[in-house]
Design an enzyme around this catalytic site. Structure first.
Site, PDB file in Angstrom:
ATOM      1  N   ARG A   1      -3.150  -1.244  35.310  1.00  5.03           N
ATOM      2  CA  ARG A   1      -1.982  -2.121  35.080  1.00  5.03           C
ATOM      3  C   ARG A   1      -0.770  -1.651  35.888  1.00  5.03           C
ATOM      4  O   ARG A   1       0.006  -2.460  36.396  1.00  5.03           O
ATOM      5  CB  ARG A   1      -1.642  -2.174  33.583  1.00  5.03           C
ATOM      6  CG  ARG A   1      -2.723  -2.900  32.796  1.00  5.03           C
ATOM      7  CD  ARG A   1      -2.418  -2.952  31.314  1.00  5.03           C
ATOM      8  NE  ARG A   1      -3.551  -3.524  30.577  1.00  5.03           N
ATOM      9  CZ  ARG A   1      -3.681  -3.510  29.266  1.00  5.03           C
ATOM     10  NH1 ARG A   1      -2.745  -2.956  28.520  1.00  5.03           N
ATOM     11  NH2 ARG A   1      -4.741  -4.053  28.691  1.00  5.03           N
ATOM     12  N   LEU A   2      -0.631  -0.333  35.990  1.00  7.22           N
ATOM     13  CA  LEU A   2       0.482   0.230  36.767  1.00  7.22           C
ATOM     14  C   LEU A   2       0.343  -0.124  38.251  1.00  7.22           C
ATOM     15  O   LEU A   2       1.312  -0.508  38.914  1.00  7.22           O
ATOM     16  CB  LEU A   2       0.478   1.756  36.577  1.00  7.22           C
ATOM     17  CG  LEU A   2       1.518   2.583  37.296  1.00  7.22           C
ATOM     18  CD1 LEU A   2       2.271   3.423  36.266  1.00  7.22           C
ATOM     19  CD2 LEU A   2       0.899   3.533  38.287  1.00  7.22           C
ATOM     20  N   THR A   3      -0.887  -0.040  38.745  1.00  5.80           N
ATOM     21  CA  THR A   3      -1.158  -0.381  40.142  1.00  5.80           C
ATOM     22  C   THR A   3      -0.858  -1.847  40.391  1.00  5.80           C
ATOM     23  O   THR A   3      -0.248  -2.218  41.392  1.00  5.80           O
ATOM     24  CB  THR A   3      -2.646  -0.071  40.479  1.00  5.80           C
ATOM     25  OG1 THR A   3      -2.916   1.267  40.083  1.00  5.80           O
ATOM     26  CG2 THR A   3      -2.932  -0.227  41.954  1.00  5.80           C
ATOM     27  N   GLN A   4      -1.259  -2.673  39.431  1.00  7.84           N
ATOM     28  CA  GLN A   4      -1.028  -4.120  39.555  1.00  7.84           C
ATOM     29  C   GLN A   4       0.469  -4.431  39.461  1.00  7.84           C
ATOM     30  O   GLN A   4       0.981  -5.278  40.195  1.00  7.84           O
ATOM     31  CB  GLN A   4      -1.818  -4.828  38.447  1.00  7.84           C
ATOM     32  CG  GLN A   4      -1.604  -6.315  38.336  1.00  7.84           C
ATOM     33  CD  GLN A   4      -1.674  -6.751  36.872  1.00  7.84           C
ATOM     34  OE1 GLN A   4      -2.506  -6.240  36.115  1.00  7.84           O
ATOM     35  NE2 GLN A   4      -0.815  -7.660  36.455  1.00  7.84           N
TER      36      GLN A   4
ATOM     37  N   ARG B   1      10.035   2.099  23.069  1.00  6.93           N
ATOM     38  CA  ARG B   1      10.144   3.555  22.973  1.00  6.93           C
ATOM     39  C   ARG B   1      11.352   3.980  22.145  1.00  6.93           C
ATOM     40  O   ARG B   1      11.944   3.193  21.416  1.00  6.93           O
ATOM     41  CB  ARG B   1      10.143   4.218  24.357  1.00  6.93           C
ATOM     42  CG  ARG B   1       8.807   4.134  25.084  1.00  6.93           C
ATOM     43  CD  ARG B   1       8.533   5.376  25.915  1.00  6.93           C
ATOM     44  NE  ARG B   1       7.247   5.311  26.576  1.00  6.93           N
ATOM     45  CZ  ARG B   1       7.075   4.961  27.859  1.00  6.93           C
ATOM     46  NH1 ARG B   1       8.131   4.668  28.601  1.00  6.93           N
ATOM     47  NH2 ARG B   1       5.873   4.930  28.376  1.00  6.93           N
TER      48      ARG B   1
ATOM     49  N   ASN C   1       1.759   4.633  26.453  1.00  5.18           N
ATOM     50  CA  ASN C   1       1.762   5.200  27.813  1.00  5.18           C
ATOM     51  C   ASN C   1       2.468   4.261  28.801  1.00  5.18           C
ATOM     52  O   ASN C   1       2.755   3.101  28.477  1.00  5.18           O
ATOM     53  CB  ASN C   1       0.307   5.425  28.252  1.00  5.18           C
ATOM     54  CG  ASN C   1       0.170   6.541  29.292  1.00  5.18           C
ATOM     55  OD1 ASN C   1       1.126   6.882  30.000  1.00  5.18           O
ATOM     56  ND2 ASN C   1      -1.018   7.099  29.391  1.00  5.18           N
TER      57      ASN C   1
ATOM     58  N   GLU D   1      13.316  -1.109  27.218  1.00  6.34           N
ATOM     59  CA  GLU D   1      13.804   0.184  27.730  1.00  6.34           C
ATOM     60  C   GLU D   1      14.815  -0.076  28.845  1.00  6.34           C
ATOM     61  O   GLU D   1      14.603  -0.976  29.659  1.00  6.34           O
ATOM     62  CB  GLU D   1      12.621   0.934  28.361  1.00  6.34           C
ATOM     63  CG  GLU D   1      12.196   2.168  27.649  1.00  6.34           C
ATOM     64  CD  GLU D   1      10.993   2.799  28.338  1.00  6.34           C
ATOM     65  OE1 GLU D   1      10.376   2.180  29.228  1.00  6.34           O
ATOM     66  OE2 GLU D   1      10.661   3.923  27.976  1.00  6.34           O
TER      67      GLU D   1
ATOM     68  N   SER E   1       1.266   0.451  29.422  1.00  2.00           N
ATOM     69  CA  SER E   1       0.290   0.140  28.363  1.00  2.00           C
ATOM     70  C   SER E   1       0.450  -1.300  27.857  1.00  2.00           C
ATOM     71  O   SER E   1      -0.433  -1.812  27.167  1.00  2.00           O
ATOM     72  CB  SER E   1       0.446   1.127  27.199  1.00  2.00           C
ATOM     73  OG  SER E   1       1.784   1.146  26.743  1.00  2.00           O
TER      74      SER E   1
END
Ligand SMILES: Nc1ncnc2c1ncn2[C@@H]1O[C@H](COP(=O)(O)OP(=O)(O)O)[C@@H](O)[C@H]1O
Ligand SMILES: Nc1ccn([C@H]2C[C@H](O)[C@@H](COP(=O)(O)O)O2)c(=O)n1
Length: 221
Positions: free
Chosen positions: A153-156, A95, A19, A42, A22
Site C-alpha cells: 500500500r505504501l508503494t502504491q 494515531r 502501521n 494526522e 495500514s
C-alpha cells in the site's frame, strides 16, 4: 496542575492506530460521513512543511541528525490535536501522542538512530506532558495488518519522502505495535483496544467497519 482535555469537554475520544499505510486515513474518511462525529487526521502536511522545511523528509534522509527535530514537532502537533476544542460529541483521530513516543521514538532509539541524549530530552517532555495534562483516549482501534500488506500500500501511495522505506522498517514498526497493543508487554495501554484485521481489500474493510460501528461508537453513548 492538570489541564482538561476532551474528557473535560464531555466527549468520547477514539484513536485509530496502525502501521504506516495500514489504512488509517481511509478508515477515517469512511467514518467522516457519520453525524455527530468529528475526524482528525494526522498532521502529516505540517510534518512535511514547517516554515518551508520538511522535517519528515530530513528524518528519512538522516535519522540520527533529524529524528529529534521531527519527533519534537510530532509531539507538539499531536498534543495540539488531542487538546483542540471538540466540534462533535465523538472524536476519531489518527494515531496519538502515545504511539508517537512508544512506537516511532522508541524505534529510532532502539535501532541506534537516536542519540541517548535526544531520547532523554524527548522522554522527559513526554513524561511531563502525560503527567500534567489530561490526554483523553477512551478507545483505541488497532488496524492489524502484515508488514507486507503495508509495504504494497505504501508503494502504491508513493509518498515522495517514504520511497526509502524498506520492508524491514515496517516489520519493526509492526512488532512494536504488536508488543504494545496485542501482547501488552512494552508500555501502558491508555484505553481498551479493539482489533480490526486490516489486510482485506477495500470493500471488505468497509463492510468490517460497518459491522464494528456499534462497538466503536457504543462507548460514546
Ligand atoms: N483495504 C485496502 N486495500 C487496498 N488498498 C488500500 C486499502 N486501504 C487503503 N488503501 C490504500 O493504501 C494506501 C494507504 O492507505 P492510507 O489510508 O493512506 O493509510 P495510512 O493512513 O494508515 O497511512 C492508500 O493509497 C490507500 O488508498
Ligand atoms: N511519530 C511519527 C508518526 C509518523 N511518522 C511517519 C510515518 C509515515 O512516514 C508518516 C505518516 O504516517 P502514516 O499516517 O502514513 O502511517 O509519518 C513518524 O516518523 N513518526
Amino acid at each position: 496542575m492538570c489541564f482538561p482535555g476532551v474528557e473535560g469537554q464531555g466527549g468520547f475520544g477514539i484513536c485509530i492506530e496502525g502501521n504506516i499505510a495500514s489504512g488509517k486515513t481511509t478508515c477515517l474518511e469512511y467514518f467522516s460521513k457519520t453525524s455527530n462525529l468529528e475526524v482528525l487526521t494526522e498532521p502529516v502536511s505540517k510534518w512535511r512543511n514547517i516554515q518551508g522545511h520538511n522535517p519528515l523528509a530530513l528524518m528519512y534522509q538522516d535519522p540520527v541528525r533529524w529524528g529529534l527535530t521531527l519527533q519534537t514537532y510530532v509531539q507538539l502537533t499531536m498534543l495540539d490535536r488531542h487538546l483542540s476544542t471538540m466540534s462533535a460529541p465523538v472524536r476519531m483521530m489518527e494515531r496519538s501522542i502515545y504511539s508517537a513516543k512508544y512506537i516511532f521514538v522508541e524505534n529510532l532509539y532502539r535501532s541506534g538512530k537516536m542519540p541517548e541524549v535526544d531520547f532523554a530530552v524527548l522522554s522527559e517532555w513526554f513524561d511531563w506532558i502525560t503527567s500534567n495534562i489530561d490526554i483523553p483516549v477512551d478507545l483505541i482501534v488497532y488496524l492489524q495488518t502484515t508488514p507486507q500488506t503495508c509495504y504494497e500500500r505504501l508503494t502504491q501511495r508513493c509518498r515522495e519522502e517514504e520511497k526509502v522505506i524498506p520492508l524491514e522498517y515496517l516489520e519493526t514498526i509492526h512488532q512494536l505495535y504488536e508488543d504494545w497493543l496485542i501482547n501488552q508487554m512494552s508500555f501502558k495501554v491508555p484505553a481498551p483496544v479493539l482489533v480490526i484485521p486490516a489486510n482485506h481489500d477495500l470493500q471488505k474493510m468497509l463492510h468490517q467497519y460497518e459491522e464494528h460501528r456499534g462497538k466503536i461508537l457504543m462507548g460514546s453513548k
